[in-house]
Motif scaffolding. Structure first.
Motif, PDB file in Angstrom:
ATOM      1  N   VAL A 284      48.473  58.945  40.578  1.00 46.64           N
ATOM      2  CA  VAL A 284      47.038  58.739  40.803  1.00 46.64           C
ATOM      3  C   VAL A 284      46.631  59.278  42.173  1.00 46.64           C
ATOM      4  O   VAL A 284      45.578  59.923  42.314  1.00 46.64           O
ATOM      5  N   LEU A 285      47.467  59.041  43.186  1.00 49.85           N
ATOM      6  CA  LEU A 285      47.164  59.552  44.525  1.00 49.85           C
ATOM      7  C   LEU A 285      47.035  61.075  44.503  1.00 49.85           C
ATOM      8  O   LEU A 285      46.089  61.635  45.066  1.00 49.85           O
ATOM      9  N   CYS A 286      47.961  61.749  43.835  1.00 45.87           N
ATOM     10  CA  CYS A 286      47.926  63.213  43.788  1.00 45.87           C
ATOM     11  C   CYS A 286      46.807  63.718  42.876  1.00 45.87           C
ATOM     12  O   CYS A 286      46.276  64.815  43.082  1.00 45.87           O
ATOM     13  N   HIS A 287      46.450  62.946  41.863  1.00 46.84           N
ATOM     14  CA  HIS A 287      45.290  63.275  41.029  1.00 46.84           C
ATOM     15  C   HIS A 287      44.027  63.304  41.892  1.00 46.84           C
ATOM     16  O   HIS A 287      43.224  64.249  41.813  1.00 46.84           O
ATOM     17  N   GLU A 288      43.851  62.294  42.727  1.00 45.82           N
ATOM     18  CA  GLU A 288      42.679  62.259  43.602  1.00 45.82           C
ATOM     19  C   GLU A 288      42.750  63.346  44.667  1.00 45.82           C
ATOM     20  O   GLU A 288      41.720  63.913  45.051  1.00 45.82           O
ATOM     21  N   LEU A 289      43.959  63.667  45.157  1.00 43.86           N
ATOM     22  CA  LEU A 289      44.109  64.784  46.083  1.00 43.86           C
ATOM     23  C   LEU A 289      43.675  66.078  45.407  1.00 43.86           C
ATOM     24  O   LEU A 289      43.043  66.947  46.031  1.00 43.86           O
ATOM     25  N   GLY A 290      44.004  66.218  44.113  1.00 38.84           N
ATOM     26  CA  GLY A 290      43.552  67.384  43.359  1.00 38.84           C
ATOM     27  C   GLY A 290      42.037  67.501  43.370  1.00 38.84           C
ATOM     28  O   GLY A 290      41.484  68.599  43.538  1.00 38.84           O
ATOM     29  N   PHE A 336      47.047  69.430  38.556  1.00 39.61           N
ATOM     30  CA  PHE A 336      47.428  69.521  39.970  1.00 39.61           C
ATOM     31  C   PHE A 336      48.451  68.446  40.309  1.00 39.61           C
ATOM     32  O   PHE A 336      49.468  68.724  40.961  1.00 39.61           O
ATOM     33  N   SER A 337      48.196  67.221  39.880  1.00 38.75           N
ATOM     34  CA  SER A 337      49.095  66.112  40.197  1.00 38.75           C
ATOM     35  C   SER A 337      50.486  66.344  39.629  1.00 38.75           C
ATOM     36  O   SER A 337      51.506  66.187  40.317  1.00 38.75           O
ATOM     37  N   SER A 338      50.560  66.739  38.370  1.00 39.08           N
ATOM     38  CA  SER A 338      51.853  66.982  37.732  1.00 39.08           C
ATOM     39  C   SER A 338      52.603  68.112  38.421  1.00 39.08           C
ATOM     40  O   SER A 338      53.818  68.036  38.640  1.00 39.08           O
ATOM     41  N   SER A 339      51.889  69.170  38.790  1.00 42.68           N
ATOM     42  CA  SER A 339      52.522  70.325  39.432  1.00 42.68           C
ATOM     43  C   SER A 339      52.982  70.005  40.849  1.00 42.68           C
ATOM     44  O   SER A 339      53.966  70.565  41.328  1.00 42.68           O
ATOM     45  N   PHE A 340      52.271  69.119  41.521  1.00 45.20           N
ATOM     46  CA  PHE A 340      52.622  68.742  42.891  1.00 45.20           C
ATOM     47  C   PHE A 340      53.830  67.804  42.911  1.00 45.20           C
ATOM     48  O   PHE A 340      54.755  67.981  43.711  1.00 45.20           O
ATOM     49  N   ILE A 341      53.854  66.817  42.019  1.00 47.12           N
ATOM     50  CA  ILE A 341      54.932  65.817  42.017  1.00 47.12           C
ATOM     51  C   ILE A 341      56.173  66.332  41.309  1.00 47.12           C
ATOM     52  O   ILE A 341      57.307  66.027  41.716  1.00 47.12           O
ATOM     53  N   LEU A 342      55.973  67.118  40.252  1.00 42.20           N
ATOM     54  CA  LEU A 342      57.082  67.597  39.428  1.00 42.20           C
ATOM     55  C   LEU A 342      57.085  69.127  39.410  1.00 42.20           C
ATOM     56  O   LEU A 342      56.879  69.744  38.361  1.00 42.20           O
TER      57      LEU A 342
END
Length: 427
Positions: A284-290, A336-342
């Motif tokens: 969720v954090l990276c989703h919002e960063l996206g 974006f979130s998936s690509s950043f974390i994984l």
């Protein structure tokens, strides 16, 4: 007064720029993490022996893909860059093809970069034999002219030179590496597309473009991420967001199913207290960063935004349709979130590590109705979930997205598993 550069100097500048784009992307991108399987050479580094000529043939850049425990490469990329004062002669394309065929072996991808268009005969040779063509009018402006493969099993990849195609040596270990390299090369140049600008100032970015943006940001956050293959640390990420973007992370309680939010004016990201210190927090954090990095220039009010319907599953394609601005915005943030974390290379390397530890072949995870195979699949998902600090659903989505599951289950497919747990995302 400085003399105008000569034709040779202009040509050198064009070729240096074109080849430099690819080399820098290779060196700085995620595929450097797979250096034991990908070998990169320039014209100065290596020649390829031709028995017909009894001498070496040299190419501007070559990439060799070596499967694990192999004594030879199973895939080779050959890249040439030419600067001409007029249309590229047919003979130049024919010579490039013949050079590759003489020394390339099986499964060669041939990429020709030029500053001008090809003569019609040369273009037809390239199209019919399966070359990738990139044209640049200057050292700063490139476009992909020929790209997509017509071969049934490789439609989304850079084409394989037809006389060299041999699918018998393309296994589940090699295929993900090939896709990574193709994405890196494509991302180096601008593709000919219609403008992506639409109403509300939303850029309809492609999946590959979002992956590139996420991985660029990831390398800023942790320059050694792809080299060391480590996971994102959520506390370090929060510090990075504060130091780099002055973003404050807040917590809130909400009776509705709102897991996170971002406020561009206040420069804050909000996280629902119900997900803090759980495996949903990082996603969720990276989703919002996206949202912060992709959507700060949107022209859409909250009331208008909430008035749009959520995306719906298209049962014909198996994907969700993107029919309105809300669909696009949330899909982009999820990507974006998936690509950043994984990130794909790190994710793939970690999967291989687990497969090695169990004495299994690297590649796709086999899933059927046998209890042992289902248990092994669940074990892989569990270990990846722990390592990357994400939900098991996120892991399954990534495995499915990277085509790393050989699904032969008749009772419950991977798609059904995803649908069953899709609410975990909350978007």
């Amino acid at each position: 007064m400085k003399d105008n550069p000569s034709t040779v100097e202009k040509g050198d500048d064009f070729e240096t720029r074109a080849l430099g784009i690819i080399l820098r992307l290779i060196e700085s991108s995620q595929i450097s993490h797979l250096s034991e399987h990908i070998k990169v050479y320039t014209r100065k580094d290596k020649g390829y022996y031709s028995s017909f000529r009894d001498s070496n043939i040299y190419f501007d850049i070559t990439l060799e893909v070596w499967p694990p425990n192999s004594t030879r490469s199973s895939f080779n990329y050959f890249i040439e860059c030419k600067n001409y004062g007029g249309p590229i002669p047919v003979g130049q394309i024919s010579k490039f093809v013949e050079d590759v065929r003489e020394v390339g072996g099986l499964n060669c991808k041939a990429i020709f970069i030029s500053n001008t268009r090809l003569q019609k005969g040369g273009y037809n040779i390239a199209k019919n034999l399966g070359l990738m063509l990139i044209q640049g009018e200057s050292a700063e402006d490139f476009k992909i002219v020929l790209n997509k493969s017509s071969q049934p099993n490789f439609k989304d990849e850079i084409p394989i030179l037809k006389p060299t195609l041999d699918t018998s040596v393309i296994d589940d270990t090699v295929s993900p590496i090939i896709k990574l390299i193709d994405d890196v090369i494509r991302s180096a140049f601008k593709e000919l597309e219609e403008t992506r600008s639409s109403s509300y100032n939303i850029d309809k970015l492609s999946k590959k473009e979002i992956i590139l943006k996420a991985e660029t940001e990831l390398k800023k956050f942790d320059p050694e991420m792809f080299t060391l293959g480590r996971a994102v640390n959520i506390n370090s990420l929060k510090e990075y967001l504060k130091d780099t973007y002055d973003i404050d992370i807040k917590q809130f309680s909400s009776p509705i199913n709102l897991l996170g939010n971002c406020d561009f004016d206040a420069n804050t990201i909000g996280l629902n207290t119900s997900i803090v210190d759980t495996k949903r927090e990082l996603f969720v954090l990276c989703h919002e960063l996206g949202h912060f990095l992709l959507h700060s220039s949107l022209r859409i009010g909250q009331v208008t935004y909430q008035g749009f319907e959520d995306s719906k599953k298209n049962f014909r394609t198996g994907k969700r349709d993107l029919e309105n601005p809300k669909n696009w915005i949330e899909w982009q943030a999820n990507q974006f979130s998936s690509s950043f974390i994984l990130p794909r290379a790190v994710f793939l390397a970690r999967l291989w590590l687990y497969q090695d530890s169990l004495g299994l072949s690297r590649g796709k995870i086999y899933l059927d109705d046998q209890q042992d195979n289902q248990k092994r699949f669940s074990n892989f998902v569990h270990r990846l979930s722990l390592y990357f600090n994400v939900t098991k659903t996120s892991v399954i989505y990534k495995l499915n997205d990277m085509d790393l599951i050989n699904d032969n289950s008749r009772i419950k497919s991977v798609g059904q598993i995803l649908d069953q747990h899709s609410d975990e995302f909350g978007f």
